[in-house]
Design an enzyme around this catalytic site. Sequence first.
Site, PDB file in Angstrom:
ATOM      1  N   GLU A 171     -14.835   2.907 -20.977  1.00 23.12           N
ATOM      2  CA  GLU A 171     -15.129   2.206 -22.222  1.00 23.12           C
ATOM      3  C   GLU A 171     -16.158   1.106 -22.001  1.00 23.12           C
ATOM      4  O   GLU A 171     -17.138   0.990 -22.737  1.00 23.12           O
ATOM      5  CB  GLU A 171     -13.856   1.591 -22.811  1.00 23.12           C
ATOM      6  CG  GLU A 171     -12.791   2.601 -23.163  1.00 23.12           C
ATOM      7  CD  GLU A 171     -11.783   2.858 -22.036  1.00 23.12           C
ATOM      8  OE1 GLU A 171     -12.198   2.985 -20.864  1.00 23.12           O
ATOM      9  OE2 GLU A 171     -10.579   2.954 -22.337  1.00 23.12           O
TER      10      GLU A 171
ATOM     11  N   CYS B 172      -7.329   0.007 -21.553  1.00 24.90           N
ATOM     12  CA  CYS B 172      -6.653  -1.034 -20.781  1.00 24.90           C
ATOM     13  C   CYS B 172      -6.970  -2.413 -21.375  1.00 24.90           C
ATOM     14  O   CYS B 172      -7.805  -2.554 -22.273  1.00 24.90           O
ATOM     15  CB  CYS B 172      -7.086  -0.968 -19.318  1.00 24.90           C
ATOM     16  SG  CYS B 172      -8.763  -1.577 -19.005  1.00 24.90           S
TER      17      CYS B 172
ATOM     18  N   CYS C 285     -14.362   0.735 -15.959  1.00 30.84           N
ATOM     19  CA  CYS C 285     -13.747   1.707 -16.868  1.00 30.84           C
ATOM     20  C   CYS C 285     -14.809   2.396 -17.730  1.00 30.84           C
ATOM     21  O   CYS C 285     -15.896   1.860 -17.955  1.00 30.84           O
ATOM     22  CB  CYS C 285     -12.750   1.016 -17.785  1.00 30.84           C
ATOM     23  SG  CYS C 285     -11.375   0.235 -16.936  1.00 30.84           S
TER      24      CYS C 285
ATOM     25  N   ASN D 110     -15.349   6.451 -16.165  1.00 25.29           N
ATOM     26  CA  ASN D 110     -14.949   5.446 -15.184  1.00 25.29           C
ATOM     27  C   ASN D 110     -15.593   5.730 -13.834  1.00 25.29           C
ATOM     28  O   ASN D 110     -15.805   6.873 -13.456  1.00 25.29           O
ATOM     29  CB  ASN D 110     -13.420   5.320 -15.077  1.00 25.29           C
ATOM     30  CG  ASN D 110     -12.701   6.599 -14.721  1.00 25.29           C
ATOM     31  OD1 ASN D 110     -12.984   7.667 -15.248  1.00 25.29           O
ATOM     32  ND2 ASN D 110     -11.731   6.492 -13.815  1.00 25.29           N
ATOM     33  N   GLN D 111     -15.928   4.663 -13.128  1.00 25.99           N
ATOM     34  CA  GLN D 111     -16.608   4.740 -11.842  1.00 25.99           C
ATOM     35  C   GLN D 111     -15.890   3.803 -10.875  1.00 25.99           C
ATOM     36  O   GLN D 111     -15.917   2.591 -11.047  1.00 25.99           O
ATOM     37  CB  GLN D 111     -18.078   4.340 -11.988  1.00 25.99           C
ATOM     38  CG  GLN D 111     -18.860   5.188 -12.978  1.00 25.99           C
ATOM     39  CD  GLN D 111     -18.987   6.630 -12.541  1.00 25.99           C
ATOM     40  OE1 GLN D 111     -19.314   6.926 -11.391  1.00 25.99           O
ATOM     41  NE2 GLN D 111     -18.716   7.553 -13.461  1.00 25.99           N
ATOM     42  N   GLU D 112     -15.240   4.376  -9.876  1.00 24.84           N
ATOM     43  CA  GLU D 112     -14.458   3.597  -8.917  1.00 24.84           C
ATOM     44  C   GLU D 112     -15.227   3.411  -7.617  1.00 24.84           C
ATOM     45  O   GLU D 112     -16.240   4.072  -7.371  1.00 24.84           O
ATOM     46  CB  GLU D 112     -13.149   4.323  -8.590  1.00 24.84           C
ATOM     47  CG  GLU D 112     -12.243   4.512  -9.762  1.00 24.84           C
ATOM     48  CD  GLU D 112     -10.985   5.291  -9.429  1.00 24.84           C
ATOM     49  OE1 GLU D 112     -10.106   5.341 -10.301  1.00 24.84           O
ATOM     50  OE2 GLU D 112     -10.852   5.853  -8.322  1.00 24.84           O
ATOM     51  N   ASN D 113     -14.727   2.525  -6.788  1.00 22.81           N
ATOM     52  CA  ASN D 113     -15.200   2.421  -5.417  1.00 22.81           C
ATOM     53  C   ASN D 113     -14.072   1.873  -4.556  1.00 22.81           C
ATOM     54  O   ASN D 113     -13.048   1.430  -5.073  1.00 22.81           O
ATOM     55  CB  ASN D 113     -16.500   1.614  -5.300  1.00 22.81           C
ATOM     56  CG  ASN D 113     -16.318   0.166  -5.653  1.00 22.81           C
ATOM     57  OD1 ASN D 113     -15.586  -0.546  -4.978  1.00 22.81           O
ATOM     58  ND2 ASN D 113     -16.987  -0.270  -6.702  1.00 22.81           N
ATOM     59  N   ALA D 114     -14.246   1.916  -3.257  1.00 21.35           N
ATOM     60  CA  ALA D 114     -13.193   1.528  -2.330  1.00 21.35           C
ATOM     61  C   ALA D 114     -12.843   0.046  -2.420  1.00 21.35           C
ATOM     62  O   ALA D 114     -11.786  -0.366  -1.972  1.00 21.35           O
ATOM     63  CB  ALA D 114     -13.591   1.887  -0.899  1.00 21.35           C
TER      64      ALA D 114
ATOM     65  N   TYR E  75     -11.518  -1.897  -4.580  1.00 21.71           N
ATOM     66  CA  TYR E  75     -10.725  -2.132  -5.803  1.00 21.71           C
ATOM     67  C   TYR E  75     -10.704  -3.615  -6.095  1.00 21.71           C
ATOM     68  O   TYR E  75     -10.568  -4.406  -5.175  1.00 21.71           O
ATOM     69  CB  TYR E  75      -9.281  -1.674  -5.596  1.00 21.71           C
ATOM     70  CG  TYR E  75      -8.935  -0.324  -6.142  1.00 21.71           C
ATOM     71  CD1 TYR E  75      -9.228   0.018  -7.439  1.00 21.71           C
ATOM     72  CD2 TYR E  75      -8.276   0.606  -5.358  1.00 21.71           C
ATOM     73  CE1 TYR E  75      -8.878   1.259  -7.943  1.00 21.71           C
ATOM     74  CE2 TYR E  75      -7.924   1.848  -5.859  1.00 21.71           C
ATOM     75  CZ  TYR E  75      -8.220   2.160  -7.144  1.00 21.71           C
ATOM     76  OH  TYR E  75      -7.877   3.376  -7.644  1.00 21.71           O
TER      77      TYR E  75
END
Length: 162
Positions: A75, A112, A73, A62-66, A68
């Site tokens: 997968e 998810c 995800c 998973n790779q997030e950033n500010a 949202y």
Amino acid sequence: MIKKTLKTEIEIYDGLNELSKQHQDLMQQALEVRDHAYAPYSKFKVGAAILLDNGKVVTGSNQENASYPSGLCAERTAIYWAGANYPDAKIVSIAICASSIQQDNQEPIPPCGACRQAIAEYEQKQNTPISIFFMGIKGKVVKVNALADILPLAFDNKYLNF
């Protein structure tokens, strides 16, 4: 009115050692790539490893950033990479490992809803089921034989062909 009963079947393993060698290796790759997750906001890391019918394994985290929720995800990262780089290959199995950075979750954590929909799309595209294995950071592993086992009423392309 019609009443229907939907059934699902899952297999629960006490640990990785109960899986086939091939699926132990796949889950181990998911565990390893989980460490590459970028999750500074949720503190929840996920790794996924996909076995293709050509024998290749594709991984994602998973790779997030500010901004949202525009992260991605594990997968879907792996699925889309596989689709872009091996467009003719079928996905055979997906192994998923997920856990909070703050505690070692031992409860199996399924994909998810958005990831379930992406898996459903690829099952439809390739016209074959995808087995899914999922776990926390350690402990029990759950296996389903197809996405329909965890998303029995999936939205699919039949609703778009009017």
